[in-house]
Write a protein that holds these residues in place. Structure first.
Motif, PDB file in Angstrom:
ATOM      1  N   PRO A 129      44.000  12.043  76.011  1.00 25.45           N
ATOM      2  CA  PRO A 129      44.931  11.457  75.037  1.00 25.45           C
ATOM      3  C   PRO A 129      44.274  11.286  73.673  1.00 25.45           C
ATOM      4  N   GLN A 130      45.099  11.242  72.650  1.00 26.88           N
ATOM      5  CA  GLN A 130      44.625  11.015  71.283  1.00 26.88           C
ATOM      6  C   GLN A 130      44.713   9.529  70.958  1.00 26.88           C
ATOM      7  N   GLU A 131      43.646   8.986  70.391  1.00 26.91           N
ATOM      8  CA  GLU A 131      43.675   7.599  69.944  1.00 26.91           C
ATOM      9  C   GLU A 131      44.103   7.498  68.488  1.00 26.91           C
ATOM     10  N   TYR A 132      44.350   8.655  67.855  1.00 30.92           N
ATOM     11  CA  TYR A 132      44.779   8.682  66.465  1.00 30.92           C
ATOM     12  C   TYR A 132      46.245   9.078  66.373  1.00 30.92           C
ATOM     13  N   ASP A 133      46.846   8.770  65.243  1.00 31.00           N
ATOM     14  CA  ASP A 133      48.241   9.109  64.983  1.00 31.00           C
ATOM     15  C   ASP A 133      48.365   9.503  63.517  1.00 31.00           C
ATOM     16  N   ASP A 134      49.545  10.035  63.136  1.00 30.10           N
ATOM     17  CA  ASP A 134      49.818  10.364  61.732  1.00 30.10           C
ATOM     18  C   ASP A 134      48.763  11.300  61.147  1.00 30.10           C
ATOM     19  N   VAL A 135      48.455  12.361  61.865  1.00 31.50           N
ATOM     20  CA  VAL A 135      47.453  13.338  61.409  1.00 31.50           C
ATOM     21  C   VAL A 135      48.116  14.706  61.325  1.00 31.50           C
ATOM     22  N   ASP A 136      48.259  15.231  60.102  1.00 31.74           N
ATOM     23  CA  ASP A 136      48.865  16.547  59.892  1.00 31.74           C
ATOM     24  C   ASP A 136      47.859  17.597  59.444  1.00 31.74           C
ATOM     25  N   GLY A 137      46.603  17.201  59.243  1.00 29.50           N
ATOM     26  CA  GLY A 137      45.573  18.147  58.851  1.00 29.50           C
ATOM     27  C   GLY A 137      44.286  17.894  59.606  1.00 29.50           C
ATOM     28  N   LEU A 138      43.566  18.975  59.938  1.00 35.71           N
ATOM     29  CA  LEU A 138      42.304  18.896  60.660  1.00 35.71           C
ATOM     30  C   LEU A 138      41.258  19.729  59.931  1.00 35.71           C
ATOM     31  N   ILE A 139      40.043  19.193  59.791  1.00 33.68           N
ATOM     32  CA  ILE A 139      38.945  19.964  59.201  1.00 33.68           C
ATOM     33  C   ILE A 139      37.679  19.756  60.029  1.00 33.68           C
ATOM     34  N   THR A 140      36.807  20.752  60.034  1.00 30.97           N
ATOM     35  CA  THR A 140      35.532  20.626  60.738  1.00 30.97           C
ATOM     36  C   THR A 140      34.526  21.628  60.197  1.00 30.97           C
ATOM     37  N   ASN A 141      33.247  21.301  60.378  1.00 27.64           N
ATOM     38  CA  ASN A 141      32.177  22.261  60.104  1.00 27.64           C
ATOM     39  C   ASN A 141      31.366  22.518  61.366  1.00 27.64           C
ATOM     40  N   GLU A 142      31.912  22.136  62.520  1.00 28.28           N
ATOM     41  CA  GLU A 142      31.230  22.326  63.792  1.00 28.28           C
ATOM     42  C   GLU A 142      31.833  23.523  64.524  1.00 28.28           C
ATOM     43  N   SER A 143      30.964  24.407  64.980  1.00 26.82           N
ATOM     44  CA  SER A 143      31.426  25.611  65.678  1.00 26.82           C
ATOM     45  C   SER A 143      31.861  25.273  67.097  1.00 26.82           C
ATOM     46  N   GLY A 144      32.689  26.142  67.659  1.00 26.98           N
ATOM     47  CA  GLY A 144      33.109  25.991  69.038  1.00 26.98           C
ATOM     48  C   GLY A 144      34.261  25.040  69.254  1.00 26.98           C
ATOM     49  N   ILE A 145      34.786  24.441  68.185  1.00 29.16           N
ATOM     50  CA  ILE A 145      35.949  23.567  68.281  1.00 29.16           C
ATOM     51  C   ILE A 145      37.178  24.383  67.893  1.00 29.16           C
ATOM     52  N   LEU A 146      38.199  24.359  68.726  1.00 33.99           N
ATOM     53  CA  LEU A 146      39.425  25.120  68.469  1.00 33.99           C
ATOM     54  C   LEU A 146      40.488  24.167  67.916  1.00 33.99           C
ATOM     55  N   LEU A 147      40.694  24.195  66.599  1.00 38.18           N
ATOM     56  CA  LEU A 147      41.686  23.350  65.953  1.00 38.18           C
ATOM     57  C   LEU A 147      43.086  23.852  66.274  1.00 38.18           C
ATOM     58  N   CYS A 148      44.044  22.922  66.383  1.00 37.10           N
ATOM     59  CA  CYS A 148      45.416  23.288  66.765  1.00 37.10           C
ATOM     60  C   CYS A 148      46.420  22.396  66.058  1.00 37.10           C
ATOM     61  N   THR A 149      47.414  23.025  65.416  1.00 36.66           N
ATOM     62  CA  THR A 149      48.528  22.313  64.784  1.00 36.66           C
ATOM     63  C   THR A 149      49.836  23.002  65.195  1.00 36.66           C
ATOM     64  N   PHE A 150      50.982  22.300  65.057  1.00 32.53           N
ATOM     65  CA  PHE A 150      52.226  22.716  65.712  1.00 32.53           C
ATOM     66  C   PHE A 150      53.375  22.968  64.731  1.00 32.53           C
ATOM     67  N   TYR A 151      54.294  23.891  65.143  1.00 34.53           N
ATOM     68  CA  TYR A 151      55.342  24.357  64.228  1.00 34.53           C
ATOM     69  C   TYR A 151      56.602  24.843  64.947  1.00 34.53           C
ATOM     70  N   ALA A 152      57.719  24.746  64.194  1.00 36.94           N
ATOM     71  CA  ALA A 152      58.954  25.394  64.629  1.00 36.94           C
ATOM     72  C   ALA A 152      59.875  25.546  63.430  1.00 36.94           C
ATOM     73  N   ASP A 153      59.337  25.818  62.281  1.00 36.01           N
ATOM     74  CA  ASP A 153      59.964  26.121  60.980  1.00 36.01           C
ATOM     75  C   ASP A 153      59.093  25.641  59.813  1.00 36.01           C
ATOM     76  N   CYS A 154      58.290  24.582  60.029  1.00 35.59           N
ATOM     77  CA  CYS A 154      57.401  24.098  58.957  1.00 35.59           C
ATOM     78  C   CYS A 154      56.263  25.088  58.715  1.00 35.59           C
ATOM     79  N   VAL A 155      55.492  24.823  57.671  1.00 32.89           N
ATOM     80  CA  VAL A 155      54.503  25.797  57.185  1.00 32.89           C
ATOM     81  C   VAL A 155      53.096  25.508  57.714  1.00 32.89           C
ATOM     82  N   PRO A 156      52.470  26.494  58.368  1.00 40.10           N
ATOM     83  CA  PRO A 156      51.059  26.377  58.729  1.00 40.10           C
ATOM     84  C   PRO A 156      50.171  26.804  57.554  1.00 40.10           C
ATOM     85  N   LEU A 157      49.129  26.037  57.291  1.00 38.64           N
ATOM     86  CA  LEU A 157      48.154  26.377  56.263  1.00 38.64           C
ATOM     87  C   LEU A 157      46.783  26.531  56.912  1.00 38.64           C
ATOM     88  N   TYR A 158      46.128  27.657  56.626  1.00 38.31           N
ATOM     89  CA  TYR A 158      44.798  27.950  57.162  1.00 38.31           C
ATOM     90  C   TYR A 158      43.786  27.937  56.014  1.00 38.31           C
TER      91      TYR A 158
END
Length: 302
Positions: A129-158
């Protein structure tokens, strides 16, 4: 051996059929349609040139979900069976030669809040489970972590900072766009990791196109206020009085260019989720009866 060959030929015909079916919105560089086992997924040619990252944008094809979620639904919150979503995440993780334990998910509420992701977050949103909420952006400088965000008409930014080896994903609907989520992401990457916009390669992913996205005057008004000199490039009159057609791709492109991304370092999708609702989930096309697509991005291990 004959059966395997026949199945491979069947998959090849299937993916070629999907390529032919997709309705492209531009004549520019097309997103690539890829296949891994049963899964069909999309990638950006620009980001594929970068050795430091792997990425994809999912389609509806290649999962095990049924009914309105068919078949690659990546949401636990829309009523699908948990076991099906678990398997869908496992299949996507396989493309990256990893497991769902290394995925970190956003928890989106149309904010411009950005979370710094570390190894301690791995599995959150899928296996933990996630202990955080209200998070629409993810950033990292650590390798091996697979970031994931969700969509069904909104815009993904890479985002991929090739100098400091930093990556990011962001969800930007109209609220995120009018509040300039792309600029917020770049500022956060700068403040935490020293990222400069000119070192970043960015992409704007599949979402609803201007022809399909009708909004009211209340939305048009906030875009007038947020983009006083540029709103005419992203809004045009709709077919009905008091309605407008909003171009989220152009609005996000302006946000990123104004924030310092080089035009040669930016790629914009040519695929509308609503126009391609047989292949991509669309909230508008399905009247809300749908699953979720997802964007994934990983910093490679060197």
């Amino acid at each position: 051996m004959v059966m395997l060959h026949a199945y491979g030929a069947y998959l090849s015909r299937k993916i070629e059929g999907i390529r032919m079916e997709l309705k492209r919105k531009t004549d520019g560089a097309h997103m690539n349609v890829n296949q891994y086992k049963e899964i069909v997924y999309l990638t950006f040619p620009l980001l594929e040139q970068l050795e430091m990252v792997r990425h994809l944008f999912s389609t509806r094809i290649g999962g095990v979900s049924k009914g309105i979620y068919e078949s690659m639904n990546l949401s636990y919150s829309r009523g699908d069976e948990k076991e099906a979503v678990d398997e869908n995440f496992r299949r996507i993780a396989g493309i990256f030669d990893t497991t769902p334990d290394n995925i970190v998910c956003s928890k989106q509420t149309h904010t411009v809040n950005v979370r710094i992701v570390s190894k301690e977050d791995c599995g959150k949103g899928v296996t933990y489970p996630q202990e955080y909420d209200d998070v629409d952006g993810l950033i990292t400088n650590e390798s091996g972590i697979l970031l994931c965000t969700f969509y069904a008409d909104c815009v993904p930014l890479y985002f991929a900072d090739t100098k400091n080896k930093v990556i990011g994903l962001a969800h930007s609907g109209w609220r995120g766009t009018v509040n300039k989520m792309g600029e917020v992401m770049l500022k956060k990457m700068h403040d935490v990791y020293g990222t400069e916009p000119e070192d970043v390669y960015a992409a704007i992913g599949p979402s609803i196109c201007q022809e399909c996205y009708e909004v009211g005057s209340e939305v048009a008004d906030v875009f007038h206020q947020s983009f006083p000199a540029q709103w005419q490039k992203m809004l045009k009159n709709g077919c009905r009085e008091g309605k407008y057609q909003l171009d989220l791709w152009e609005a996000n492109r302006m946000v990123l260019l104004n924030a310092g991304i080089l035009e040669s370092h930016l790629e914009v999708t040519d695929l509308c989720t609503c126009c391609n609702s047989r292949v991509l989930f669309s909230h508008r096309a399905s009247n809300g009866k749908r699953g979720n697509l997802a964007a994934f991005m990983e910093l490679r291990k060197f």
